[in-house]
Design an enzyme around this catalytic site. Structure first.
Site, PDB file in Angstrom:
ATOM      1  N   TRP A  12     -24.513  18.468 -37.012  1.00 48.71           N
ATOM      2  CA  TRP A  12     -23.693  17.247 -37.038  1.00 48.71           C
ATOM      3  C   TRP A  12     -24.552  16.001 -36.795  1.00 48.71           C
ATOM      4  O   TRP A  12     -24.101  14.891 -37.017  1.00 48.71           O
ATOM      5  CB  TRP A  12     -22.554  17.318 -36.034  1.00 48.71           C
ATOM      6  CG  TRP A  12     -22.964  17.800 -34.673  1.00 48.71           C
ATOM      7  CD1 TRP A  12     -23.395  17.043 -33.630  1.00 48.71           C
ATOM      8  CD2 TRP A  12     -22.994  19.151 -34.212  1.00 48.71           C
ATOM      9  NE1 TRP A  12     -23.685  17.822 -32.559  1.00 48.71           N
ATOM     10  CE2 TRP A  12     -23.451  19.132 -32.871  1.00 48.71           C
ATOM     11  CE3 TRP A  12     -22.672  20.384 -34.792  1.00 48.71           C
ATOM     12  CZ2 TRP A  12     -23.587  20.293 -32.113  1.00 48.71           C
ATOM     13  CZ3 TRP A  12     -22.818  21.530 -34.031  1.00 48.71           C
ATOM     14  CH2 TRP A  12     -23.266  21.484 -32.719  1.00 48.71           C
ATOM     15  N   ARG A  13     -25.799  16.195 -36.331  1.00 50.18           N
ATOM     16  CA  ARG A  13     -26.664  15.030 -36.124  1.00 50.18           C
ATOM     17  C   ARG A  13     -27.327  14.575 -37.421  1.00 50.18           C
ATOM     18  O   ARG A  13     -27.721  13.422 -37.534  1.00 50.18           O
ATOM     19  CB  ARG A  13     -27.758  15.368 -35.108  1.00 50.18           C
ATOM     20  CG  ARG A  13     -27.227  15.355 -33.698  1.00 50.18           C
ATOM     21  CD  ARG A  13     -28.331  15.593 -32.701  1.00 50.18           C
ATOM     22  NE  ARG A  13     -27.794  15.488 -31.350  1.00 50.18           N
ATOM     23  CZ  ARG A  13     -28.376  16.014 -30.281  1.00 50.18           C
ATOM     24  NH1 ARG A  13     -29.497  16.679 -30.396  1.00 50.18           N
ATOM     25  NH2 ARG A  13     -27.829  15.859 -29.096  1.00 50.18           N
ATOM     26  N   GLU A  67     -17.201  17.067 -32.169  1.00 50.85           N
ATOM     27  CA  GLU A  67     -16.829  16.748 -30.781  1.00 50.85           C
ATOM     28  C   GLU A  67     -15.613  17.559 -30.334  1.00 50.85           C
ATOM     29  O   GLU A  67     -15.520  17.966 -29.182  1.00 50.85           O
ATOM     30  CB  GLU A  67     -16.570  15.244 -30.614  1.00 50.85           C
ATOM     31  CG  GLU A  67     -17.834  14.401 -30.664  1.00 50.85           C
ATOM     32  CD  GLU A  67     -18.827  14.733 -29.547  1.00 50.85           C
ATOM     33  OE1 GLU A  67     -18.423  15.267 -28.511  1.00 50.85           O
ATOM     34  OE2 GLU A  67     -20.028  14.474 -29.736  1.00 50.85           O
ATOM     35  N   THR A 107     -16.697  24.324 -25.379  1.00 48.33           N
ATOM     36  CA  THR A 107     -17.493  25.368 -26.039  1.00 48.33           C
ATOM     37  C   THR A 107     -18.950  24.913 -26.133  1.00 48.33           C
ATOM     38  O   THR A 107     -19.214  23.745 -26.403  1.00 48.33           O
ATOM     39  CB  THR A 107     -16.938  25.657 -27.456  1.00 48.33           C
ATOM     40  OG1 THR A 107     -15.528  25.873 -27.362  1.00 48.33           O
ATOM     41  CG2 THR A 107     -17.566  26.894 -28.056  1.00 48.33           C
ATOM     42  N   GLY A 143     -11.601  29.947 -29.810  1.00 53.52           N
ATOM     43  CA  GLY A 143     -10.679  29.838 -28.666  1.00 53.52           C
ATOM     44  C   GLY A 143     -10.067  28.450 -28.532  1.00 53.52           C
ATOM     45  O   GLY A 143     -10.356  27.548 -29.320  1.00 53.52           O
ATOM     46  N   TYR A 144      -9.212  28.293 -27.540  1.00 55.97           N
ATOM     47  CA  TYR A 144      -8.511  27.012 -27.295  1.00 55.97           C
ATOM     48  C   TYR A 144      -7.950  26.456 -28.623  1.00 55.97           C
ATOM     49  O   TYR A 144      -8.371  25.400 -29.103  1.00 55.97           O
ATOM     50  CB  TYR A 144      -9.432  25.987 -26.618  1.00 55.97           C
ATOM     51  CG  TYR A 144      -9.885  26.394 -25.239  1.00 55.97           C
ATOM     52  CD1 TYR A 144      -9.056  26.211 -24.130  1.00 55.97           C
ATOM     53  CD2 TYR A 144     -11.122  26.976 -25.052  1.00 55.97           C
ATOM     54  CE1 TYR A 144      -9.467  26.593 -22.860  1.00 55.97           C
ATOM     55  CE2 TYR A 144     -11.534  27.369 -23.779  1.00 55.97           C
ATOM     56  CZ  TYR A 144     -10.702  27.176 -22.695  1.00 55.97           C
ATOM     57  OH  TYR A 144     -11.114  27.561 -21.447  1.00 55.97           O
ATOM     58  N   TYR A 183     -13.314  10.725 -23.471  1.00 55.01           N
ATOM     59  CA  TYR A 183     -14.690  11.129 -23.781  1.00 55.01           C
ATOM     60  C   TYR A 183     -14.912  11.197 -25.299  1.00 55.01           C
ATOM     61  O   TYR A 183     -15.865  10.617 -25.842  1.00 55.01           O
ATOM     62  CB  TYR A 183     -15.023  12.491 -23.134  1.00 55.01           C
ATOM     63  CG  TYR A 183     -16.231  13.092 -23.802  1.00 55.01           C
ATOM     64  CD1 TYR A 183     -17.497  12.591 -23.520  1.00 55.01           C
ATOM     65  CD2 TYR A 183     -16.103  14.051 -24.810  1.00 55.01           C
ATOM     66  CE1 TYR A 183     -18.615  13.061 -24.194  1.00 55.01           C
ATOM     67  CE2 TYR A 183     -17.208  14.517 -25.490  1.00 55.01           C
ATOM     68  CZ  TYR A 183     -18.457  14.023 -25.185  1.00 55.01           C
ATOM     69  OH  TYR A 183     -19.549  14.463 -25.868  1.00 55.01           O
ATOM     70  N   ASP A 192     -19.156  13.202 -19.946  1.00 55.27           N
ATOM     71  CA  ASP A 192     -18.844  14.635 -19.890  1.00 55.27           C
ATOM     72  C   ASP A 192     -19.578  15.220 -18.680  1.00 55.27           C
ATOM     73  O   ASP A 192     -20.151  14.467 -17.883  1.00 55.27           O
ATOM     74  CB  ASP A 192     -19.224  15.338 -21.214  1.00 55.27           C
ATOM     75  CG  ASP A 192     -20.734  15.370 -21.437  1.00 55.27           C
ATOM     76  OD1 ASP A 192     -21.483  14.762 -20.628  1.00 55.27           O
ATOM     77  OD2 ASP A 192     -21.175  16.008 -22.405  1.00 55.27           O
ATOM     78  N   CYS A 202     -31.930  17.851 -16.891  1.00 52.84           N
ATOM     79  CA  CYS A 202     -31.263  17.641 -15.601  1.00 52.84           C
ATOM     80  C   CYS A 202     -30.192  18.715 -15.401  1.00 52.84           C
ATOM     81  O   CYS A 202     -29.001  18.443 -15.368  1.00 52.84           O
ATOM     82  CB  CYS A 202     -30.665  16.233 -15.556  1.00 52.84           C
ATOM     83  SG  CYS A 202     -30.142  15.771 -13.900  1.00 52.84           S
ATOM     84  N   CYS A 227     -38.813  14.537 -16.723  1.00 51.71           N
ATOM     85  CA  CYS A 227     -37.674  13.635 -16.930  1.00 51.71           C
ATOM     86  C   CYS A 227     -38.140  12.201 -17.225  1.00 51.71           C
ATOM     87  O   CYS A 227     -38.922  11.637 -16.459  1.00 51.71           O
ATOM     88  CB  CYS A 227     -36.786  13.651 -15.688  1.00 51.71           C
ATOM     89  SG  CYS A 227     -35.390  12.534 -15.840  1.00 51.71           S
ATOM     90  N   CYS A 245     -34.805   7.546 -10.566  1.00 50.80           N
ATOM     91  CA  CYS A 245     -33.765   8.452 -10.064  1.00 50.80           C
ATOM     92  C   CYS A 245     -33.737   8.451  -8.532  1.00 50.80           C
ATOM     93  O   CYS A 245     -34.674   8.909  -7.871  1.00 50.80           O
ATOM     94  CB  CYS A 245     -34.017   9.863 -10.594  1.00 50.80           C
ATOM     95  SG  CYS A 245     -32.829  11.051  -9.987  1.00 50.80           S
TER      96      CYS A 245
HETATM   97  S1  SF4 Z   1     -35.329  12.962 -12.028  1.00 48.45           S
HETATM   98 FE1  SF4 Z   1     -33.141  12.747 -11.594  1.00 48.45          FE
HETATM   99  S2  SF4 Z   1     -32.176  12.531 -13.617  1.00 48.45           S
HETATM  100 FE2  SF4 Z   1     -34.249  13.310 -13.953  1.00 48.45          FE
HETATM  101  S3  SF4 Z   1     -34.019  15.540 -14.022  1.00 48.45           S
HETATM  102 FE3  SF4 Z   1     -34.503  14.999 -11.906  1.00 48.45          FE
HETATM  103  S4  SF4 Z   1     -32.512  14.795 -10.899  1.00 48.45           S
HETATM  104 FE4  SF4 Z   1     -32.142  14.697 -13.121  1.00 48.45          FE
END
Ligand code: SF4
Length: 352
Positions: free
Chosen positions: A31-32, A44, A50, A88-89, A125, A143, A199, A209, A215
Protein backbone atom coordinates in the site's frame (compact mmCIF):
# COMPACT_ATOMS: atom_id res chain seq x y z
CA UNK A 1 4.37 24.43 29.04
CA UNK A 2 8.13 24.28 29.67
CA UNK A 3 8.18 20.88 28.04
CA UNK A 4 6.24 22.24 25.05
CA UNK A 5 8.75 25.08 24.57
CA UNK A 6 11.64 22.65 24.83
CA UNK A 7 10.10 20.27 22.30
CA UNK A 8 9.25 23.07 19.89
CA UNK A 9 12.81 24.36 20.16
CA UNK A 10 14.43 20.99 19.57
CA UNK A 11 11.51 19.63 17.62
CA UNK A 12 12.56 20.64 14.14
CA UNK A 13 15.76 18.62 14.21
CA UNK A 14 13.91 15.68 15.83
CA UNK A 15 11.07 15.54 13.30
CA UNK A 16 13.46 15.93 10.37
CA UNK A 17 15.78 13.23 11.73
CA UNK A 18 12.80 10.92 12.09
CA UNK A 19 11.53 11.64 8.56
CA UNK A 20 15.00 11.05 7.07
CA UNK A 21 15.36 7.82 9.01
CA UNK A 22 12.02 6.64 7.62
CA UNK A 23 13.07 7.33 4.04
CA UNK A 24 16.15 5.14 4.58
CA UNK A 25 14.65 2.35 6.70
CA UNK A 26 10.98 1.98 5.75
CA UNK A 27 9.64 -1.43 4.90
CA UNK A 28 8.46 -2.00 1.35
CA UNK A 29 4.71 -2.57 1.71
CA UNK A 30 2.19 -2.93 -1.12
CA UNK A 31 0.00 0.00 0.00
CA UNK A 32 3.04 2.29 0.25
CA UNK A 33 4.03 1.89 -3.40
CA UNK A 34 0.84 3.55 -4.68
CA UNK A 35 -0.81 5.46 -1.81
CA UNK A 36 -4.13 6.30 -3.44
CA UNK A 37 -7.10 7.11 -1.24
CA UNK A 38 -8.69 3.76 -2.01
CA UNK A 39 -5.60 1.69 -1.27
CA UNK A 40 -4.71 3.61 1.91
CA UNK A 41 -8.28 3.36 3.18
CA UNK A 42 -8.48 -0.42 2.56
CA UNK A 43 -5.04 -1.04 4.09
CA UNK A 44 -5.81 1.02 7.19
CA UNK A 45 -9.07 -0.85 7.76
CA UNK A 46 -7.26 -4.18 7.38
CA UNK A 47 -4.49 -3.05 9.74
CA UNK A 48 -6.99 -2.30 12.52
CA UNK A 49 -6.42 -5.18 14.98
CA UNK A 50 -4.29 -7.16 12.48
CA UNK A 51 -0.53 -7.25 12.00
CA UNK A 52 1.25 -6.11 8.86
CA UNK A 53 2.62 -9.58 8.10
CA UNK A 54 -0.92 -11.03 8.06
CA UNK A 55 -2.48 -8.15 6.13
CA UNK A 56 0.05 -8.09 3.31
CA UNK A 57 -1.12 -11.13 1.24
CA UNK A 58 -4.79 -10.37 2.02
CA UNK A 59 -4.38 -6.81 0.77
CA UNK A 60 -2.89 -7.93 -2.53
CA UNK A 61 -5.61 -10.54 -3.12
CA UNK A 62 -8.34 -8.06 -2.14
CA UNK A 63 -6.97 -5.47 -4.57
CA UNK A 64 -6.95 -8.02 -7.38
CA UNK A 65 -10.55 -8.87 -6.65
CA UNK A 66 -11.78 -5.32 -5.99
CA UNK A 67 -9.30 -3.01 -7.73
CA UNK A 68 -11.44 0.14 -7.41
CA UNK A 69 -14.00 1.58 -5.03
CA UNK A 70 -16.58 1.11 -7.79
CA UNK A 71 -15.77 -2.61 -8.00
CA UNK A 72 -16.12 -2.90 -4.23
CA UNK A 73 -19.39 -0.96 -4.15
CA UNK A 74 -20.79 -3.08 -7.00
CA UNK A 75 -20.07 -6.39 -5.24
CA UNK A 76 -22.53 -8.14 -2.94
CA UNK A 77 -21.85 -8.04 0.79
CA UNK A 78 -21.40 -11.82 0.83
CA UNK A 79 -18.61 -11.61 -1.75
CA UNK A 80 -16.80 -8.97 0.31
CA UNK A 81 -17.16 -10.97 3.53
CA UNK A 82 -15.92 -14.10 1.71
CA UNK A 83 -12.88 -12.19 0.45
CA UNK A 84 -12.23 -11.17 4.06
CA UNK A 85 -12.26 -14.80 5.29
CA UNK A 86 -9.28 -15.39 7.56
CA UNK A 87 -8.72 -11.78 8.60
CA UNK A 88 -11.36 -11.85 11.34
CA UNK A 89 -13.33 -8.92 12.79
CA UNK A 90 -15.78 -9.12 9.89
CA UNK A 91 -17.59 -5.92 10.82
CA UNK A 92 -14.61 -4.23 9.14
CA UNK A 93 -15.50 -5.88 5.81
CA UNK A 94 -19.14 -4.88 6.10
CA UNK A 95 -18.22 -1.29 6.99
CA UNK A 96 -15.79 -1.13 4.10
CA UNK A 97 -18.51 -2.29 1.75
CA UNK A 98 -21.03 0.20 3.13
CA UNK A 99 -18.40 2.92 2.93
CA UNK A 100 -17.64 2.10 -0.72
CA UNK A 101 -21.31 2.38 -1.61
CA UNK A 102 -21.60 5.73 0.22
CA UNK A 103 -18.47 7.07 -1.54
CA UNK A 104 -19.68 6.02 -4.99
CA UNK A 105 -23.11 7.48 -4.28
CA UNK A 106 -21.51 10.76 -3.14
CA UNK A 107 -19.54 10.90 -6.41
CA UNK A 108 -16.02 10.69 -4.92
CA UNK A 109 -13.79 10.21 -1.91
CA UNK A 110 -13.97 12.54 1.10
CA UNK A 111 -11.20 15.14 1.01
CA UNK A 112 -10.87 16.07 4.68
CA UNK A 113 -10.31 14.24 7.96
CA UNK A 114 -13.73 15.36 9.20
CA UNK A 115 -15.46 14.02 6.09
CA UNK A 116 -13.65 10.68 6.44
CA UNK A 117 -15.00 10.39 9.97
CA UNK A 118 -18.46 10.07 8.42
CA UNK A 119 -17.47 6.89 6.57
CA UNK A 120 -18.53 3.67 8.36
CA UNK A 121 -15.70 2.02 10.27
CA UNK A 122 -13.44 5.10 10.15
CA UNK A 123 -12.47 6.49 13.56
CA UNK A 124 -10.06 9.28 14.52
CA UNK A 125 -6.92 7.22 13.94
CA UNK A 126 -7.96 5.92 10.51
CA UNK A 127 -9.25 9.34 9.39
CA UNK A 128 -5.93 10.93 10.39
CA UNK A 129 -3.94 8.21 8.63
CA UNK A 130 -5.90 8.58 5.38
CA UNK A 131 -5.84 12.40 5.46
CA UNK A 132 -2.09 12.52 6.09
CA UNK A 133 -0.87 9.58 3.99
CA UNK A 134 -3.14 9.89 0.96
CA UNK A 135 -4.06 13.60 1.05
CA UNK A 136 -0.85 15.03 2.57
CA UNK A 137 -2.73 16.96 5.27
CA UNK A 138 -1.02 17.70 8.62
CA UNK A 139 -3.50 15.62 10.63
CA UNK A 140 -2.43 13.57 13.66
CA UNK A 141 -2.56 9.83 14.15
CA UNK A 142 -2.39 7.84 17.34
CA UNK A 143 -2.16 4.06 17.41
CA UNK A 144 -0.40 1.78 19.91
CA UNK A 145 3.01 2.33 18.30
CA UNK A 146 2.69 6.11 18.22
CA UNK A 147 1.37 6.14 21.78
CA UNK A 148 4.45 4.25 22.98
CA UNK A 149 6.94 6.48 21.11
CA UNK A 150 5.35 9.76 22.23
CA UNK A 151 4.88 8.59 25.78
CA UNK A 152 8.59 7.70 25.97
CA UNK A 153 10.03 10.70 24.13
CA UNK A 154 7.95 13.11 26.24
CA UNK A 155 7.78 10.95 29.39
CA UNK A 156 4.02 11.31 29.48
CA UNK A 157 2.43 9.32 32.29
CA UNK A 158 -1.04 7.82 32.22
CA UNK A 159 -3.71 9.99 33.75
CA UNK A 160 -7.33 10.89 33.15
CA UNK A 161 -6.44 12.92 30.03
CA UNK A 162 -3.58 10.72 28.82
CA UNK A 163 -5.04 10.05 25.35
CA UNK A 164 -6.10 13.64 24.86
CA UNK A 165 -2.61 14.88 25.68
CA UNK A 166 -1.10 12.37 23.28
CA UNK A 167 -3.47 13.47 20.51
CA UNK A 168 -2.47 17.08 21.12
CA UNK A 169 1.22 16.23 20.95
CA UNK A 170 0.71 14.15 17.80
CA UNK A 171 -1.05 17.17 16.22
CA UNK A 172 1.60 19.63 17.32
CA UNK A 173 4.41 17.46 15.97
CA UNK A 174 2.84 16.69 12.59
CA UNK A 175 2.19 20.42 12.07
CA UNK A 176 5.78 21.18 13.10
CA UNK A 177 7.03 18.54 10.63
CA UNK A 178 4.88 20.07 7.90
CA UNK A 179 6.22 23.58 8.60
CA UNK A 180 9.77 22.20 8.65
CA UNK A 181 9.43 20.74 5.17
CA UNK A 182 8.68 17.07 5.99
CA UNK A 183 5.51 15.68 4.48
CA UNK A 184 2.79 14.73 6.99
CA UNK A 185 2.56 11.38 5.22
CA UNK A 186 6.24 10.63 5.82
CA UNK A 187 6.24 11.97 9.38
CA UNK A 188 3.19 10.01 10.53
CA UNK A 189 4.36 6.80 8.92
CA UNK A 190 7.81 7.38 10.43
CA UNK A 191 6.30 7.59 13.92
CA UNK A 192 4.42 4.33 13.39
CA UNK A 193 7.44 2.65 11.82
CA UNK A 194 9.68 3.71 14.69
CA UNK A 195 7.26 2.13 17.15
CA UNK A 196 7.00 -1.05 15.06
CA UNK A 197 10.71 -1.56 14.31
CA UNK A 198 12.81 0.21 16.95
CA UNK A 199 10.82 1.45 19.94
CA UNK A 200 9.40 -1.95 20.82
CA UNK A 201 7.43 -2.54 24.04
CA UNK A 202 10.28 -4.53 25.58
CA UNK A 203 13.97 -3.77 25.01
CA UNK A 204 13.69 -0.80 22.64
CA UNK A 205 16.72 -0.49 20.38
CA UNK A 206 17.66 3.02 21.54
CA UNK A 207 21.13 2.76 20.03
CA UNK A 208 19.54 2.74 16.54
CA UNK A 209 16.89 5.34 17.29
CA UNK A 210 16.94 8.57 15.24
CA UNK A 211 15.37 10.56 18.09
CA UNK A 212 17.43 9.08 20.93
CA UNK A 213 19.02 12.43 21.79
CA UNK A 214 15.53 13.95 22.24
CA UNK A 215 14.02 11.09 24.23
CA UNK A 216 13.34 11.98 27.85
CA UNK A 217 12.66 8.39 28.94
CA UNK A 218 16.00 7.31 27.53
CA UNK A 219 17.81 10.17 29.23
CA UNK A 220 16.32 9.01 32.51
CA UNK A 221 16.82 5.29 31.82
CA UNK A 222 13.12 4.52 32.24
CA UNK A 223 12.12 3.57 28.69
CA UNK A 224 10.31 0.38 29.65
CA UNK A 225 8.25 2.15 32.30
CA UNK A 226 6.50 4.16 29.56
CA UNK A 227 3.70 4.15 28.71
CA UNK A 228 2.61 3.10 32.22
CA UNK A 229 0.53 -0.07 32.28
CA UNK A 230 -3.23 0.22 31.79
CA UNK A 231 -5.46 -0.79 34.69
CA UNK A 232 -6.60 -4.42 34.24
CA UNK A 233 -9.58 -5.04 31.98
CA UNK A 234 -13.01 -5.68 33.45
CA UNK A 235 -13.98 -8.97 31.79
CA UNK A 236 -17.53 -9.98 30.97
CA UNK A 237 -18.14 -13.75 31.02
CA UNK A 238 -20.54 -15.15 28.42
CA UNK A 239 -21.69 -18.70 27.75
CA UNK A 240 -23.11 -20.01 24.50
CA UNK A 241 -24.27 -23.31 23.05
CA UNK A 242 -23.93 -24.71 19.54
CA UNK A 243 -24.90 -28.02 17.91
CA UNK A 244 -23.08 -29.92 15.20
CA UNK A 245 -25.52 -31.78 12.95
CA UNK A 246 -23.19 -34.38 11.52
CA UNK A 247 -23.86 -36.70 8.60
CA UNK A 248 -21.38 -39.46 9.48
CA UNK A 249 -21.65 -41.14 6.05
CA UNK A 250 -20.39 -38.09 4.17
CA UNK A 251 -18.65 -36.47 7.16
CA UNK A 252 -20.41 -33.23 6.39
CA UNK A 253 -22.09 -30.92 8.86
CA UNK A 254 -24.70 -28.23 8.65
CA UNK A 255 -23.87 -24.55 9.19
CA UNK A 256 -26.05 -21.47 9.12
CA UNK A 257 -25.44 -17.82 8.45
CA UNK A 258 -26.09 -15.48 11.38
CA UNK A 259 -28.99 -13.18 10.49
CA UNK A 260 -28.69 -9.41 10.15
CA UNK A 261 -29.08 -7.42 13.34
CA UNK A 262 -27.38 -10.07 15.44
CA UNK A 263 -23.86 -10.43 16.72
CA UNK A 264 -21.61 -11.97 14.01
CA UNK A 265 -24.22 -11.08 11.34
CA UNK A 266 -23.37 -12.60 7.95
CA UNK A 267 -20.88 -15.12 9.36
CA UNK A 268 -21.33 -18.88 9.22
CA UNK A 269 -21.57 -20.97 12.36
CA UNK A 270 -22.90 -24.24 13.76
CA UNK A 271 -26.61 -24.35 14.58
CA UNK A 272 -28.06 -22.99 17.80
CA UNK A 273 -30.85 -25.54 17.56
CA UNK A 274 -30.42 -29.18 18.70
CA UNK A 275 -31.81 -32.00 16.51
CA UNK A 276 -35.27 -33.17 17.60
CA UNK A 277 -35.80 -36.21 19.87
CA UNK A 278 -34.94 -39.50 18.12
CA UNK A 279 -33.25 -37.76 15.20
CA UNK A 280 -29.69 -38.17 16.33
CA UNK A 281 -27.22 -39.89 18.61
CA UNK A 282 -25.01 -37.71 20.77
CA UNK A 283 -21.31 -38.29 20.07
CA UNK A 284 -19.89 -35.93 22.65
CA UNK A 285 -19.20 -32.30 23.31
CA UNK A 286 -16.32 -29.90 23.09
CA UNK A 287 -15.80 -26.83 25.22
CA UNK A 288 -13.81 -23.96 23.71
CA UNK A 289 -12.93 -20.56 25.07
CA UNK A 290 -12.68 -17.34 23.09
CA UNK A 291 -11.85 -13.77 23.89
CA UNK A 292 -13.55 -10.98 21.94
CA UNK A 293 -12.77 -7.44 23.12
CA UNK A 294 -13.92 -7.46 26.79
CA UNK A 295 -15.84 -10.73 26.55
CA UNK A 296 -14.60 -14.11 27.68
CA UNK A 297 -16.81 -16.60 25.93
CA UNK A 298 -17.18 -20.23 26.90
CA UNK A 299 -18.77 -22.18 24.06
CA UNK A 300 -20.17 -25.68 24.58
CA UNK A 301 -20.71 -27.53 21.32
CA UNK A 302 -22.74 -30.74 21.26
CA UNK A 303 -21.96 -33.14 18.43
CA UNK A 304 -24.83 -35.20 17.03
CA UNK A 305 -24.64 -38.05 14.52
CA UNK A 306 -27.88 -37.84 12.59
CA UNK A 307 -29.74 -41.12 12.01
CA UNK A 308 -30.01 -42.18 8.34
CA UNK A 309 -33.68 -41.25 8.13
CA UNK A 310 -33.17 -37.99 10.02
CA UNK A 311 -30.23 -37.30 7.81
CA UNK A 312 -32.31 -37.73 4.68
CA UNK A 313 -34.98 -35.47 6.20
CA UNK A 314 -32.43 -32.93 7.28
CA UNK A 315 -30.77 -33.02 3.89
CA UNK A 316 -34.11 -32.36 2.29
CA UNK A 317 -35.18 -29.71 4.73
CA UNK A 318 -31.82 -28.00 4.89
CA UNK A 319 -30.51 -28.39 1.38
CA UNK A 320 -28.01 -25.79 0.21
CA UNK A 321 -29.61 -22.38 0.61
CA UNK A 322 -28.77 -18.73 1.20
CA UNK A 323 -28.71 -19.20 4.93
CA UNK A 324 -27.82 -22.89 5.47
CA UNK A 325 -25.12 -25.01 3.95
CA UNK A 326 -23.65 -28.50 4.27
CA UNK A 327 -19.88 -28.40 4.46
CA UNK A 328 -17.12 -30.90 5.03
CA UNK A 329 -13.93 -30.71 6.97
CA UNK A 330 -12.07 -29.36 3.93
CA UNK A 331 -14.39 -26.41 3.72
CA UNK A 332 -12.91 -24.40 6.56
CA UNK A 333 -12.37 -21.36 4.37
CA UNK A 334 -15.95 -20.15 4.78
CA UNK A 335 -16.39 -16.77 6.41
CA UNK A 336 -16.94 -18.07 9.90
CA UNK A 337 -16.37 -16.34 13.20
CA UNK A 338 -13.10 -17.12 14.98
CA UNK A 339 -15.20 -19.07 17.52
CA UNK A 340 -16.58 -21.24 14.68
CA UNK A 341 -13.12 -21.88 13.29
CA UNK A 342 -11.65 -22.85 16.61
CA UNK A 343 -14.64 -25.05 17.42
CA UNK A 344 -14.39 -26.72 13.99
CA UNK A 345 -10.85 -27.81 14.74
CA UNK A 346 -11.90 -29.23 18.10
CA UNK A 347 -14.88 -31.04 16.53
CA UNK A 348 -12.69 -32.49 13.78
CA UNK A 349 -10.33 -33.91 16.32
CA UNK A 350 -13.22 -35.55 18.17
CA UNK A 351 -14.88 -37.18 15.11
CA UNK A 352 -11.67 -38.06 13.21
S1 SF4 B 1 15.33 6.43 22.43
FE1 SF4 B 1 13.23 6.68 23.18
S2 SF4 B 1 11.96 6.72 21.32
FE2 SF4 B 1 13.97 5.92 20.73
S3 SF4 B 1 13.76 3.69 20.89
FE3 SF4 B 1 14.56 4.41 22.85
S4 SF4 B 1 12.75 4.69 24.14
FE4 SF4 B 1 12.03 4.60 22.00
Amino acid sequence: MARQVQVTKNGTSAVLALAQWFERQKRVLPWRSEPTLYRVWVSEIMLQQTQVVTVRPFFERFMERFPTVEALAGAGEDAVVEAWAGLGYYSRARNLHRGARAIVEAGGFPQTREAWLEVPGVGPYTAGAIASIALGKPEPILDGNVERVLSRVLMLGRGPRFKLRLWRWAGLLVRLAHRSGASPSVFNQALMELGALVCSPKSPDCASCPVATHCMARQNGVQEQYPPKKPPKQWIALEEQRHVWLDTATRRWLIEKQPQGRWRAGLWDFLEEAPGAGMARRLGEVVTRHVVTRHKITRTTQIWALSRSACADALGAHAQSESRRWVDSNDLGVAGSSAYKRTSQAVLELVR
